[in-house]
Design a protein around this motif. Structure first.
Motif, mmCIF file in Angstrom:
data_model
loop_
_atom_site.group_PDB
_atom_site.id
_atom_site.type_symbol
_atom_site.label_atom_id
_atom_site.label_comp_id
_atom_site.label_asym_id
_atom_site.label_seq_id
_atom_site.Cartn_x
_atom_site.Cartn_y
_atom_site.Cartn_z
ATOM 1 N N ASP A 94 -11.266 8.060 -4.669
ATOM 2 C CA ASP A 94 -11.296 6.599 -4.791
ATOM 3 C C ASP A 94 -9.864 6.147 -5.057
ATOM 4 O OD1 ASP A 94 -11.367 3.924 -5.846
ATOM 5 O OD2 ASP A 94 -13.512 4.180 -6.157
ATOM 6 N N PRO A 95 -9.305 5.301 -4.200
ATOM 7 C CA PRO A 95 -7.906 4.888 -4.388
ATOM 8 C C PRO A 95 -7.644 4.207 -5.726
ATOM 9 C CG PRO A 95 -9.002 3.498 -2.767
ATOM 10 C CD PRO A 95 -9.910 4.650 -3.042
ATOM 11 N N GLN A 96 -8.686 3.669 -6.356
ATOM 12 C CA GLN A 96 -8.496 2.970 -7.624
ATOM 13 C C GLN A 96 -8.579 3.917 -8.823
ATOM 14 O OE1 GLN A 96 -7.614 -0.221 -7.601
ATOM 15 N NE2 GLN A 96 -7.803 -0.227 -5.350
ATOM 16 N N THR A 97 -9.344 4.998 -8.686
ATOM 17 C CA THR A 97 -9.608 5.844 -9.856
ATOM 18 C C THR A 97 -9.079 7.273 -9.745
ATOM 19 O OG1 THR A 97 -11.782 6.494 -8.975
ATOM 20 C CG2 THR A 97 -11.678 4.527 -10.375
ATOM 21 N N THR A 98 -8.779 7.747 -8.543
ATOM 22 C CA THR A 98 -8.292 9.123 -8.401
ATOM 23 C C THR A 98 -6.975 9.284 -9.143
ATOM 24 O OG1 THR A 98 -9.377 9.444 -6.267
ATOM 25 C CG2 THR A 98 -7.518 10.887 -6.774
ATOM 26 N N ASP A 99 -6.928 10.300 -9.987
ATOM 27 C CA ASP A 99 -5.784 10.515 -10.869
ATOM 28 C C ASP A 99 -4.476 10.632 -10.077
ATOM 29 O OD1 ASP A 99 -4.409 11.028 -13.268
ATOM 30 O OD2 ASP A 99 -4.514 13.183 -12.879
ATOM 31 N N GLY A 100 -3.528 9.802 -10.411
ATOM 32 C CA GLY A 100 -2.184 9.885 -9.842
ATOM 33 C C GLY A 100 -1.978 9.157 -8.532
ATOM 34 N N PHE A 101 -3.038 8.650 -7.904
ATOM 35 C CA PHE A 101 -2.848 8.032 -6.590
ATOM 36 C C PHE A 101 -2.153 6.679 -6.696
ATOM 37 C CE2 PHE A 101 -4.192 5.525 -2.894
ATOM 38 C CZ PHE A 101 -3.702 6.336 -1.886
ATOM 39 N N GLN A 102 -2.600 5.842 -7.593
ATOM 40 C CA GLN A 102 -1.950 4.537 -7.740
ATOM 41 C C GLN A 102 -0.484 4.650 -8.174
ATOM 42 O OE1 GLN A 102 -4.570 2.028 -10.193
ATOM 43 N NE2 GLN A 102 -5.202 0.990 -8.305
ATOM 44 N N PRO A 103 -0.141 5.546 -9.104
ATOM 45 C CA PRO A 103 1.283 5.718 -9.434
ATOM 46 C C PRO A 103 2.139 6.115 -8.229
ATOM 47 C CG PRO A 103 -0.063 6.667 -11.154
ATOM 48 C CD PRO A 103 -1.002 6.283 -10.048
ATOM 49 N N MET A 104 1.540 6.844 -7.282
ATOM 50 C CA MET A 104 2.300 7.193 -6.082
ATOM 51 C C MET A 104 2.710 5.942 -5.314
ATOM 52 S SD MET A 104 2.858 10.383 -6.035
ATOM 53 C CE MET A 104 3.809 10.102 -4.562
ATOM 54 N N GLY A 105 1.845 4.938 -5.344
ATOM 55 C CA GLY A 105 2.191 3.674 -4.696
ATOM 56 C C GLY A 105 3.407 3.034 -5.331
ATOM 57 N N LEU A 106 3.496 3.111 -6.657
ATOM 58 C CA LEU A 106 4.659 2.554 -7.363
ATOM 59 C C LEU A 106 5.928 3.336 -7.030
ATOM 60 C CD1 LEU A 106 3.015 1.892 -10.865
ATOM 61 C CD2 LEU A 106 3.442 0.245 -9.013
ATOM 62 N N VAL A 107 5.788 4.654 -6.925
ATOM 63 C CA VAL A 107 6.942 5.496 -6.585
ATOM 64 C C VAL A 107 7.473 5.139 -5.201
ATOM 65 C CG1 VAL A 107 7.649 7.861 -6.033
ATOM 66 C CG2 VAL A 107 6.274 7.413 -8.075
ATOM 67 N N PHE A 108 6.576 5.011 -4.229
ATOM 68 C CA PHE A 108 7.006 4.660 -2.873
ATOM 69 C C PHE A 108 7.598 3.255 -2.821
ATOM 70 C CE2 PHE A 108 3.505 7.719 -1.322
ATOM 71 C CZ PHE A 108 4.378 8.797 -1.382
ATOM 72 N N GLN A 109 7.113 2.361 -3.658
ATOM 73 C CA GLN A 109 7.663 1.010 -3.726
ATOM 74 C C GLN A 109 9.102 1.045 -4.226
ATOM 75 O OE1 GLN A 109 6.080 -2.354 -3.174
ATOM 76 N NE2 GLN A 109 8.306 -2.633 -3.099
ATOM 77 N N VAL A 110 9.357 1.875 -5.231
ATOM 78 C CA VAL A 110 10.712 2.001 -5.781
ATOM 79 C C VAL A 110 11.678 2.537 -4.719
ATOM 80 C CG1 VAL A 110 12.118 3.350 -7.398
ATOM 81 C CG2 VAL A 110 10.032 2.218 -8.200
ATOM 82 N N VAL A 111 11.243 3.539 -3.985
ATOM 83 C CA VAL A 111 12.088 4.100 -2.920
ATOM 84 C C VAL A 111 12.326 3.057 -1.831
ATOM 85 C CG1 VAL A 111 12.244 5.877 -1.138
ATOM 86 C CG2 VAL A 111 11.333 6.456 -3.389
ATOM 87 N N HIS A 112 11.293 2.320 -1.499
ATOM 88 C CA HIS A 112 11.402 1.265 -0.481
ATOM 89 C C HIS A 112 12.432 0.223 -0.895
ATOM 90 C CE1 HIS A 112 10.262 -2.586 1.432
ATOM 91 N NE2 HIS A 112 9.926 -1.833 2.471
ATOM 92 N N ASP A 113 12.384 -0.215 -2.139
ATOM 93 C CA ASP A 113 13.329 -1.229 -2.617
ATOM 94 C C ASP A 113 14.758 -0.697 -2.607
ATOM 95 O OD1 ASP A 113 11.157 -2.855 -2.974
ATOM 96 O OD2 ASP A 113 11.033 -2.569 -5.149
#
Length: 231
Positions: free
Chosen positions: A189-208
């Motif tokens: 589940d993209p909302q509850t699977t451990d560590g998946f949402q933080p990966m989105g933040l990591v990719f956002q930081v690299v993108h910026d």
């Protein structure tokens, strides 16, 4: 025979030198070896001195022509070297732009996957791990030690350091996520699977960081064009 616009070619300079040398030789033969010699009035001075003066003039003209040709050829060579440098700079700029685009892909793919819009990828743990594994591999393609980055100015170096550090952090975070989910058959589940949402933040930081680096590349292009080091 290679030529450059508005410059004397090496062939022309060589021919001029040969002609001047032949003229000097002929005049010297007339003055000193010809059976009849040179018939000039006594008032005109010694024939040998007259011929020597003419020969000296020819030699002076030849020296000027040779010097002009040499300077023209040297300038043409320098212009050719400058053009090669411009082309090389253009290639390096293209490389940096491609690497910046690579750094932006993981974030864009993550957003599409989280919204269920990434073509050919299912919304399950296998798809998520494949996405993150691919992102780590893509980010690793950027050669941070390439000489292309040396074109950046002082502020560009800061952006390079920032982006390279965040890219390294992203790769390590991707590896950490994959190690934490060895069984790709588990529920996802993209909302509850451990560590998946933080990966989105990591990719956002690299993108910026990539966006900032792209702005520095634009500034570098403007600077190189202003100094005529880039077309």
């Amino acid at each position: 025979m290679s030529t450059f616009p508005h410059h004397v070619t090496k062939r022309d300079a060589f021919l001029i030198c040969v002609i001047c040398a032949l003229l000097g030789a002929v005049l010297s033969w007339i003055a000193f070896s010809s059976p009849d010699g040179v018939r000039v009035p006594r008032e005109a001075g010694n024939a040998a001195d007259w011929v020597a003066a003419v020969s000296g003039t020819i030699a002076a003209v030849a020296t000027c022509v040779i010097g002009y040709a040499a300077n023209s050829f040297t300038k043409a060579q320098a212009d050719a070297g400058r053009e090669r440098e411009r082309r090389q700079n253009a290639i390096l700029i293209q490389q940096m732009r491609a690497w910046v685009e690579i750094l932006q892909r993981p974030h864009l793919n993550y957003q599409m996957f989280a919204n269920g819009h990434l073509p050919g990828v299912r919304m399950n743990l296998s798809g998520a791990c494949g996405l993150i594994s691919g992102a780590a591999g893509v980010i690793s393609l950027v050669p941070w030690d390439s000489t292309a980055w040396t074109l950046l100015g002082p502020s560009g170096v800061e952006s390079w350091v920032d982006a390279s550090g965040k890219a390294q952090m992203a790769r390590e975070t991707c590896q950490h996520f994959l190690k934490g989910h060895p069984d790709w058959t588990q529920p996802f589940d993209p909302q509850t699977t451990d560590g998946f949402q933080p990966m989105g933040l990591v990719f956002q930081v690299v993108h910026d960081a990539a966006i900032q680096l792209s702005a520095e590349i634009d500034r570098t292009v403007a600077r190189l064009k202003a100094s005529q080091d880039l077309h």
